[in-house]
Design a protein around this motif. Sequence first.
Motif, PDB file in Angstrom:
ATOM      1  N   LYS A 513     -25.797   1.048  21.956  1.00  0.00           N
ATOM      2  CA  LYS A 513     -27.138   0.598  21.603  1.00  0.00           C
ATOM      3  C   LYS A 513     -28.068   0.562  22.819  1.00  0.00           C
ATOM      4  O   LYS A 513     -29.220   0.955  22.739  1.00  0.00           O
ATOM      5  CB  LYS A 513     -27.077  -0.788  20.955  1.00  0.00           C
ATOM      6  CG  LYS A 513     -26.401  -0.808  19.593  1.00  0.00           C
ATOM      7  CD  LYS A 513     -26.530  -2.153  18.924  1.00  0.00           C
ATOM      8  CE  LYS A 513     -25.618  -3.199  19.557  1.00  0.00           C
ATOM      9  NZ  LYS A 513     -25.605  -4.471  18.777  1.00  0.00           N
ATOM     10  N   ARG A 514     -27.556   0.062  23.952  1.00  0.00           N
ATOM     11  CA  ARG A 514     -28.426  -0.151  25.111  1.00  0.00           C
ATOM     12  C   ARG A 514     -27.914   0.505  26.386  1.00  0.00           C
ATOM     13  O   ARG A 514     -28.690   0.935  27.234  1.00  0.00           O
ATOM     14  CB  ARG A 514     -28.582  -1.655  25.358  1.00  0.00           C
ATOM     15  CG  ARG A 514     -29.519  -2.017  26.495  1.00  0.00           C
ATOM     16  CD  ARG A 514     -29.699  -3.524  26.608  1.00  0.00           C
ATOM     17  NE  ARG A 514     -28.466  -4.206  26.987  1.00  0.00           N
ATOM     18  CZ  ARG A 514     -28.102  -4.456  28.237  1.00  0.00           C
ATOM     19  NH1 ARG A 514     -28.879  -4.064  29.236  1.00  0.00           N
ATOM     20  NH2 ARG A 514     -26.985  -5.091  28.497  1.00  0.00           N
ATOM     21  N   ARG A 515     -26.591   0.597  26.548  1.00  0.00           N
ATOM     22  CA  ARG A 515     -26.046   1.086  27.818  1.00  0.00           C
ATOM     23  C   ARG A 515     -24.835   1.968  27.544  1.00  0.00           C
ATOM     24  O   ARG A 515     -23.977   1.649  26.733  1.00  0.00           O
ATOM     25  CB  ARG A 515     -25.644  -0.104  28.689  1.00  0.00           C
ATOM     26  CG  ARG A 515     -24.963   0.286  29.982  1.00  0.00           C
ATOM     27  CD  ARG A 515     -24.942  -0.893  30.949  1.00  0.00           C
ATOM     28  NE  ARG A 515     -24.557  -2.137  30.313  1.00  0.00           N
ATOM     29  CZ  ARG A 515     -24.899  -3.357  30.767  1.00  0.00           C
ATOM     30  NH1 ARG A 515     -25.646  -3.466  31.860  1.00  0.00           N
ATOM     31  NH2 ARG A 515     -24.503  -4.438  30.154  1.00  0.00           N
ATOM     32  N   LEU A 516     -24.778   3.095  28.281  1.00  0.00           N
ATOM     33  CA  LEU A 516     -23.676   4.048  28.157  1.00  0.00           C
ATOM     34  C   LEU A 516     -23.148   4.382  29.542  1.00  0.00           C
ATOM     35  O   LEU A 516     -23.910   4.661  30.466  1.00  0.00           O
ATOM     36  CB  LEU A 516     -24.166   5.329  27.472  1.00  0.00           C
ATOM     37  CG  LEU A 516     -23.160   6.478  27.394  1.00  0.00           C
ATOM     38  CD1 LEU A 516     -22.024   6.150  26.426  1.00  0.00           C
ATOM     39  CD2 LEU A 516     -23.854   7.774  26.985  1.00  0.00           C
ATOM     40  N   VAL A 517     -21.816   4.360  29.670  1.00  0.00           N
ATOM     41  CA  VAL A 517     -21.154   4.719  30.925  1.00  0.00           C
ATOM     42  C   VAL A 517     -20.138   5.817  30.635  1.00  0.00           C
ATOM     43  O   VAL A 517     -19.326   5.698  29.713  1.00  0.00           O
ATOM     44  CB  VAL A 517     -20.424   3.505  31.545  1.00  0.00           C
ATOM     45  CG1 VAL A 517     -19.609   3.934  32.760  1.00  0.00           C
ATOM     46  CG2 VAL A 517     -21.426   2.420  31.927  1.00  0.00           C
ATOM     47  N   LEU A 518     -20.176   6.900  31.424  1.00  0.00           N
ATOM     48  CA  LEU A 518     -19.172   7.962  31.354  1.00  0.00           C
ATOM     49  C   LEU A 518     -18.364   7.924  32.651  1.00  0.00           C
ATOM     50  O   LEU A 518     -18.921   7.714  33.730  1.00  0.00           O
ATOM     51  CB  LEU A 518     -19.830   9.334  31.214  1.00  0.00           C
ATOM     52  CG  LEU A 518     -20.895   9.505  30.121  1.00  0.00           C
ATOM     53  CD1 LEU A 518     -21.430  10.933  30.149  1.00  0.00           C
ATOM     54  CD2 LEU A 518     -20.332   9.168  28.751  1.00  0.00           C
ATOM     55  N   THR A 519     -17.042   8.128  32.553  1.00  0.00           N
ATOM     56  CA  THR A 519     -16.213   8.157  33.758  1.00  0.00           C
ATOM     57  C   THR A 519     -15.314   9.387  33.772  1.00  0.00           C
ATOM     58  O   THR A 519     -14.949   9.915  32.713  1.00  0.00           O
ATOM     59  CB  THR A 519     -15.328   6.902  33.903  1.00  0.00           C
ATOM     60  OG1 THR A 519     -14.236   6.974  32.970  1.00  0.00           O
ATOM     61  CG2 THR A 519     -16.118   5.629  33.676  1.00  0.00           C
ATOM     62  N   ASN A 520     -14.955   9.826  34.975  1.00  0.00           N
ATOM     63  CA  ASN A 520     -13.909  10.823  35.154  1.00  0.00           C
ATOM     64  C   ASN A 520     -13.274  10.581  36.513  1.00  0.00           C
ATOM     65  O   ASN A 520     -13.849   9.909  37.372  1.00  0.00           O
ATOM     66  CB  ASN A 520     -14.443  12.255  35.021  1.00  0.00           C
ATOM     67  CG  ASN A 520     -15.411  12.615  36.137  1.00  0.00           C
ATOM     68  OD1 ASN A 520     -15.010  13.144  37.176  1.00  0.00           O
ATOM     69  ND2 ASN A 520     -16.699  12.327  35.938  1.00  0.00           N
ATOM     70  N   VAL A 521     -12.076  11.114  36.710  1.00  0.00           N
ATOM     71  CA  VAL A 521     -11.346  10.906  37.966  1.00  0.00           C
ATOM     72  C   VAL A 521     -10.829  12.236  38.487  1.00  0.00           C
ATOM     73  O   VAL A 521     -10.754  13.226  37.753  1.00  0.00           O
ATOM     74  CB  VAL A 521     -10.169   9.912  37.786  1.00  0.00           C
ATOM     75  CG1 VAL A 521     -10.643   8.584  37.222  1.00  0.00           C
ATOM     76  CG2 VAL A 521      -9.078  10.521  36.901  1.00  0.00           C
ATOM     77  N   THR A 522     -10.438  12.222  39.764  1.00  0.00           N
ATOM     78  CA  THR A 522      -9.838  13.412  40.377  1.00  0.00           C
ATOM     79  C   THR A 522      -8.350  13.488  40.080  1.00  0.00           C
ATOM     80  O   THR A 522      -7.796  14.572  39.893  1.00  0.00           O
ATOM     81  CB  THR A 522     -10.070  13.406  41.896  1.00  0.00           C
ATOM     82  OG1 THR A 522     -11.481  13.309  42.147  1.00  0.00           O
ATOM     83  CG2 THR A 522      -9.544  14.682  42.536  1.00  0.00           C
ATOM     84  N   GLU A 523      -7.693  12.310  40.022  1.00  0.00           N
ATOM     85  CA  GLU A 523      -6.250  12.270  39.734  1.00  0.00           C
ATOM     86  C   GLU A 523      -5.932  11.125  38.777  1.00  0.00           C
ATOM     87  O   GLU A 523      -6.465  10.018  38.909  1.00  0.00           O
ATOM     88  CB  GLU A 523      -5.439  12.078  41.020  1.00  0.00           C
ATOM     89  CG  GLU A 523      -5.407  13.282  41.930  1.00  0.00           C
ATOM     90  CD  GLU A 523      -4.416  13.100  43.078  1.00  0.00           C
ATOM     91  OE1 GLU A 523      -3.850  11.984  43.222  1.00  0.00           O
ATOM     92  OE2 GLU A 523      -4.201  14.062  43.824  1.00  0.00           O
ATOM     93  N   ARG A 524      -5.038  11.427  37.832  1.00  0.00           N
ATOM     94  CA  ARG A 524      -4.470  10.401  36.950  1.00  0.00           C
ATOM     95  C   ARG A 524      -2.948  10.464  37.095  1.00  0.00           C
ATOM     96  O   ARG A 524      -2.309  11.353  36.519  1.00  0.00           O
ATOM     97  CB  ARG A 524      -4.863  10.634  35.487  1.00  0.00           C
ATOM     98  CG  ARG A 524      -6.311  10.365  35.208  1.00  0.00           C
ATOM     99  CD  ARG A 524      -6.623  10.298  33.719  1.00  0.00           C
ATOM    100  NE  ARG A 524      -8.056  10.134  33.535  1.00  0.00           N
ATOM    101  CZ  ARG A 524      -8.697   8.959  33.594  1.00  0.00           C
ATOM    102  NH1 ARG A 524      -8.002   7.853  33.789  1.00  0.00           N
ATOM    103  NH2 ARG A 524     -10.005   8.902  33.443  1.00  0.00           N
ATOM    104  N   PRO A 525      -2.354   9.552  37.852  1.00  0.00           N
ATOM    105  CA  PRO A 525      -0.904   9.560  38.000  1.00  0.00           C
ATOM    106  C   PRO A 525      -0.221   9.479  36.636  1.00  0.00           C
ATOM    107  O   PRO A 525      -0.735   8.863  35.697  1.00  0.00           O
ATOM    108  CB  PRO A 525      -0.632   8.304  38.835  1.00  0.00           C
ATOM    109  CG  PRO A 525      -1.907   8.066  39.574  1.00  0.00           C
ATOM    110  CD  PRO A 525      -2.997   8.501  38.658  1.00  0.00           C
TER     111      PRO A 525
END
Length: 555
Positions: A513-525
């Motif tokens: 509705k008001r705020r959106l965050v997208l994430t990604n990483v370089t490594e996922r153990p």
Amino acid sequence: MIAAESWVPSNGLTLEPSALRAVKEQDDCLALTAGPGAGKTEMLAQKADFLLRTNSCPYPKRILAISFKVDASKNLKERIYKRCGQELASRLDSYTFHAFAKRIIDRFRIVLTGNDALDADYNIGDRRINRRQVTFQELVPLATQILRASAVAKNAVRQTYSDVFLDEFQDCTDQQYELIKIAFQGANVRLTAVGDTKQKIMGWAGALDGIFQTFAEDFNAIPLNMYRNFRSVPRLLRMQNDIVRSLDPDSVMPEEQLTGDQGDVYSWQFENSQQEAEYLSEVILKWIAEEQVPLSEIAVLVSKQLNLYAKDLMTALEEKGIPYRNEQDMQDISVEPISRLIVDYLSCLYGERDPKAWVRLMTLLIPFAEDEVQSVAIKDFQSFFKEQKKMTFTAKAFGDPFAGWWDSVRGFLNKVGLEKLVALSPDYESRARLKEVVNETKIRIEELLLLVPDLNQALSRFSDDQAVRILTIHKSKGLEFDSTIIMAVENEIFFGDQDANRCAFFVGVSRAKRRLVLTNVTERPRPQNHRGRWDISRTPQQEFINYALPYLVHS
């Protein structure tokens, strides 16, 4: 009753022109597509209000509403009760596809013969047992078979309803659509199919391509579109509009409807999943403590494999004492009507005051009847409740305030009686299913008590009132949150059919509705004890991140 021309939307709502036309349509079938947050469910509730108050659904005809999920079915029914009142809303049947199919089977079971024949007390289970048990997946085909074989059965269904609502119709499978065609094609019944083609993420379950066009042709339905999004603020709407431009250029919203700069969009990259989890948990803590964002207004979405991708985050939330709710474990049980009934009763019994829970209890338990009959029923239940309350005072005096809480539930369910419990859901006509849901509810409350030793806190977490929600994008459909985080916007999780991935991503983005965050990483153990495929090195899903770039808040 009122004249059709005198009807106005309830609750003082203003409907956009297409929605108002859909509500007041009395002749033709409708194929209505709408964007996320455009008020599809509310439009259906208003349409039911119009049909019932103006006698456009003449007594004793009824309205049939078919949804794809139990919680969506329940949500629509609750809205219609609020709009119409109990007396008129009692003429609504709100089912899932499988529950509707089971109704047909139960009523016309005798039509099934040979290997398909079923005994009166048949069950639903994980395998077929001759005459005694069918699988969940067989319900819709068997109902279709009955209507195809029996003109009496088909006419009985057609004579019952003046109108049929089909919610989230973009997810209709070939088997489900065949049931609708057999039941209502060529009948004097108005069908209103509502959905959003941009949210079609059930392709793996056999959802048809171009279902709205097919429906419009088969039922001579008028196509309508609802564009306005009542959920998201302008900055988020503009980002969504860019995704729509790739999905369905004809549905792009006019720029003049998207003016304003409210809303926050972020895209964060981390070195690894532990760093991602720690940072997100700190951000969530800040939202809660400094901005006073309610816990239930914060959601973390993952495309798939929720327990693997969100494990580090759940650990970080636990370390900071932030309540969360893992929807992969909970959502299905929490929306069960009998689970809600048990939680409401315990909340009233052990909580200080919970008027909303008490009203829900009274609505379910007190029969719709003459005042004298209702008065007797209310007094009888209040007397029972006082005796139960005395037992809690005794337990508290002995230093164990929640001792015997499940004994109280058993006494309550016995008081309610099997007939009323079965009436809560068509699925409960299978006594095995009813017993299973009750047991699952007990187990889930016990699990929550291990996390929070206070029963009232456990009940709050069960009912979703005070917890951050962690769920898959698929299970987020129909929900909305102030602040939405989509984790792992990476090629390694959004793989395969890019059109389907884009639809899924759009569903996730449009929850905010008001705020959106997208994430990604370089490594996922690799998660501990996970032996399936797992890519440690990760790459960002650049197309999806690019949608956010023009709208980012830099912080």
